[in-house]
Design a protein around this motif. Sequence first.
Motif, PDB file in Angstrom:
ATOM      1  N   VAL A 477     -52.514  77.157 111.504  1.00 43.59           N
ATOM      2  CA  VAL A 477     -52.099  75.774 111.735  1.00 43.59           C
ATOM      3  C   VAL A 477     -51.102  75.370 110.653  1.00 43.59           C
ATOM      4  O   VAL A 477     -51.349  75.597 109.451  1.00 43.59           O
ATOM      5  N   TYR A 478     -49.993  74.756 111.063  1.00 40.40           N
ATOM      6  CA  TYR A 478     -48.896  74.441 110.146  1.00 40.40           C
ATOM      7  C   TYR A 478     -48.386  73.030 110.400  1.00 40.40           C
ATOM      8  O   TYR A 478     -48.302  72.586 111.550  1.00 40.40           O
ATOM      9  N   LEU A 479     -48.049  72.328 109.321  1.00 45.60           N
ATOM     10  CA  LEU A 479     -47.486  70.990 109.440  1.00 45.60           C
ATOM     11  C   LEU A 479     -45.972  71.110 109.553  1.00 45.60           C
ATOM     12  O   LEU A 479     -45.329  71.773 108.730  1.00 45.60           O
ATOM     13  N   ALA A 480     -45.403  70.482 110.577  1.00 47.55           N
ATOM     14  CA  ALA A 480     -43.975  70.630 110.863  1.00 47.55           C
ATOM     15  C   ALA A 480     -43.372  69.261 111.134  1.00 47.55           C
ATOM     16  O   ALA A 480     -42.832  69.003 112.202  1.00 47.55           O
ATOM     17  N   SER A 481     -43.454  68.371 110.146  1.00 42.22           N
ATOM     18  CA  SER A 481     -42.966  67.001 110.347  1.00 42.22           C
ATOM     19  C   SER A 481     -42.212  66.538 109.112  1.00 42.22           C
ATOM     20  O   SER A 481     -42.114  67.253 108.112  1.00 42.22           O
ATOM     21  N   ALA A 482     -41.691  65.305 109.174  1.00 42.86           N
ATOM     22  CA  ALA A 482     -40.968  64.736 108.040  1.00 42.86           C
ATOM     23  C   ALA A 482     -41.856  64.556 106.817  1.00 42.86           C
ATOM     24  O   ALA A 482     -41.348  64.340 105.715  1.00 42.86           O
ATOM     25  N   SER A 483     -43.163  64.671 106.990  1.00 39.63           N
ATOM     26  CA  SER A 483     -44.080  64.537 105.854  1.00 39.63           C
ATOM     27  C   SER A 483     -44.143  65.802 105.019  1.00 39.63           C
ATOM     28  O   SER A 483     -44.829  65.832 104.005  1.00 39.63           O
ATOM     29  N   THR A 484     -43.458  66.836 105.455  1.00 35.82           N
ATOM     30  CA  THR A 484     -43.395  68.042 104.656  1.00 35.82           C
ATOM     31  C   THR A 484     -41.936  68.365 104.349  1.00 35.82           C
ATOM     32  O   THR A 484     -41.021  67.675 104.789  1.00 35.82           O
ATOM     33  N   ALA A 485     -41.719  69.396 103.547  1.00 32.88           N
ATOM     34  CA  ALA A 485     -40.364  69.721 103.100  1.00 32.88           C
ATOM     35  C   ALA A 485     -39.486  70.092 104.290  1.00 32.88           C
ATOM     36  O   ALA A 485     -39.944  70.780 105.200  1.00 32.88           O
ATOM     37  N   PRO A 486     -38.224  69.624 104.294  1.00 31.60           N
ATOM     38  CA  PRO A 486     -37.527  68.901 103.228  1.00 31.60           C
ATOM     39  C   PRO A 486     -37.558  67.383 103.353  1.00 31.60           C
ATOM     40  O   PRO A 486     -36.824  66.699 102.636  1.00 31.60           O
ATOM     41  N   GLY A 487     -38.362  66.830 104.249  1.00 31.74           N
ATOM     42  CA  GLY A 487     -38.452  65.385 104.361  1.00 31.74           C
ATOM     43  C   GLY A 487     -37.754  64.841 105.589  1.00 31.74           C
ATOM     44  O   GLY A 487     -37.466  65.565 106.546  1.00 31.74           O
ATOM     45  N   ALA A 488     -37.478  63.540 105.542  1.00 33.21           N
ATOM     46  CA  ALA A 488     -36.994  62.819 106.716  1.00 33.21           C
ATOM     47  C   ALA A 488     -35.552  63.183 107.056  1.00 33.21           C
ATOM     48  O   ALA A 488     -34.809  63.734 106.245  1.00 33.21           O
ATOM     49  N   GLY A 489     -35.180  62.836 108.276  1.00 33.08           N
ATOM     50  CA  GLY A 489     -33.833  63.094 108.768  1.00 33.08           C
ATOM     51  C   GLY A 489     -33.883  63.931 110.029  1.00 33.08           C
ATOM     52  O   GLY A 489     -34.782  64.764 110.203  1.00 33.08           O
ATOM     53  N   VAL A 490     -32.914  63.725 110.911  1.00 32.77           N
ATOM     54  CA  VAL A 490     -32.856  64.505 112.145  1.00 32.77           C
ATOM     55  C   VAL A 490     -32.091  65.786 111.844  1.00 32.77           C
ATOM     56  O   VAL A 490     -30.864  65.845 111.959  1.00 32.77           O
ATOM     57  N   HIS A 491     -32.846  66.807 111.418  1.00 32.05           N
ATOM     58  CA  HIS A 491     -32.245  68.087 111.058  1.00 32.05           C
ATOM     59  C   HIS A 491     -33.082  69.270 111.522  1.00 32.05           C
ATOM     60  O   HIS A 491     -32.606  70.403 111.514  1.00 32.05           O
ATOM     61  N   GLY A 492     -34.337  69.033 111.887  1.00 34.42           N
ATOM     62  CA  GLY A 492     -35.198  70.090 112.385  1.00 34.42           C
ATOM     63  C   GLY A 492     -35.697  71.066 111.343  1.00 34.42           C
ATOM     64  O   GLY A 492     -36.440  71.999 111.670  1.00 34.42           O
ATOM     65  N   MET A 493     -35.348  70.864 110.072  1.00 31.56           N
ATOM     66  CA  MET A 493     -35.641  71.881 109.071  1.00 31.56           C
ATOM     67  C   MET A 493     -37.114  71.954 108.697  1.00 31.56           C
ATOM     68  O   MET A 493     -37.607  73.023 108.307  1.00 31.56           O
ATOM     69  N   ALA A 494     -37.854  70.848 108.806  1.00 33.01           N
ATOM     70  CA  ALA A 494     -39.293  70.931 108.544  1.00 33.01           C
ATOM     71  C   ALA A 494     -39.953  71.839 109.580  1.00 33.01           C
ATOM     72  O   ALA A 494     -40.818  72.658 109.251  1.00 33.01           O
ATOM     73  N   GLY A 495     -39.539  71.712 110.834  1.00 30.88           N
ATOM     74  CA  GLY A 495     -40.058  72.600 111.871  1.00 30.88           C
ATOM     75  C   GLY A 495     -39.640  74.026 111.657  1.00 30.88           C
ATOM     76  O   GLY A 495     -40.429  74.964 111.858  1.00 30.88           O
TER      77      GLY A 495
END
Length: 516
Positions: A477-495
């Motif tokens: 199980v993995y967290l894939a949201s703005a609450s994890t790195a690298p944070g907010a913004g529409v970039h998809g990088m947390a996912g």
Amino acid sequence: MMTRSDQSGGSRADDLNRPGFTLPEAAEPGRAAVVGSGPNGLTAAALLARAGWEVDVYEAHALPGGASASGDTLGAGTTVDLGAAGHPFGAVSPAFHELRLSEHGLRWRHPPVVLGHPLEGGEAALLYRDLERTAEGLGEDQTAWRAWHAPVVQDPYGTALNVLGPLARAWPRPLGMVRFGLRAPWSATVAARAAFRTDQARALFTGSAVHAILPPGRPLTAAFGTLFGGLGMSTGWPVAEGGSGAIVAALLSVLTAHGGRVHLGHRVTDLRELSSADLVLLDTTPAQAVALAGDLMPTPVRAPLSRWRHGSGVSKVDFLLSEPVPWRDERLRGAGTVHVGGTAEHLSRAEADALAGRMPERPFVMVCQQQAADPSRAVAEAAGHTVLWTYAHVPLGYAGAVRARIEEQIERFAPGFRDTVVRAVETRPAQLEQWNPNLVGGDIAGGSMAGLQLAARPRPALRPHRLVRPQAGRPGVYLASASTAPGAGVHGMAGAWAVRTALADLHAGRATTPGR
């Protein structure tokens, strides 16, 4: 100075040389379940589907996209961004580039002016997609402005590789990260006072720093001023043609082209219903993740997530106008984004009030004029009108009306603005959260960006996205949201980082201490 071929982005040579987001080798593809269909969840799903995984996305809402969605809430013929509007990180996102979203219909559009910041009694400060042109407009601060922003402007894609990920890792461009890092630890207030002399330069820098939704006197806020300004002068702050929902449509196109499925109106309340999956990725807040995973999460993981703090909120007002905003400085009509709030000192006072739970008399207001880049925002019945997107920074969960204060702020710099308003739709923090549960109390950043929550999202760990390591008979199980790195913004990088961590775990296949 960068060369540019058209409105859709950087030059063709830049695009060919851009780094994407590569995934590690993994075991044979299996089944993955993604909870939440925001840009991070869909990016994770699309990357896995493209790698051969069987992917199901579960979305409680009737429409996909999370806070990157568009609608006609101001009437027929209008396109209104319901959440995110401008996309400086989207334009440089390694994950979006890897997924080739332009081949799936996404078109970035750039306004003539990236950013404007009006000041009472003086000309507005303007930021262009050009370092030299921007600096020349800042008078005696032009040399300092060039020097301060050069590291980001000279290598925007390398900067994105460095900062759009966990900090505790080997940086892909270490020298660039060191140059950026020398500017990052300071507060925006200290940096602006030390580096610049004019009100225009200080306000332009501080306004960008306030995207952290923190008082600019806080440590590390200079990083936001440097990053947002540098990206604006290189790759820009574009809008998505046809609305921010076009980003979601492109991600869905990639996902479904590789066999992925999206289940709308399906709220997941217990991870046991996803037990047949090999991987589960959560595009949710930490509180929602704790509620879903329960005792599956080791205590060292669950405890910091349970203590997660939210910062200030936003209250949003969309306007339909009879004509463009009558800015006193007419050059602002071409600005995609306008920061309304006055001097750097005014911004500092407003942000401190909001964080302390006091509604500012003169709040920081972000105004987006997407039609400066994308005329399709008002067509047919709305032809000849202007769609204006605004929000104000407010205390978390603020229940009062803010439309009057937003109008007052804009009127300071655009006399007669109220006379142009045909229709307005106000969306308060509670309504934002009802629409998208990730926007707790109107917090659009997925949690406060102060202190450790900026440097270690959502907790101090070498693998911060991992909540539960995969084991035989039990999914990872993995967290894939703005609450994890690298944070907010529409970039998809947390996912994207959640996927990279998950596949690396499967490839390693070895037992280690959970949560490390």
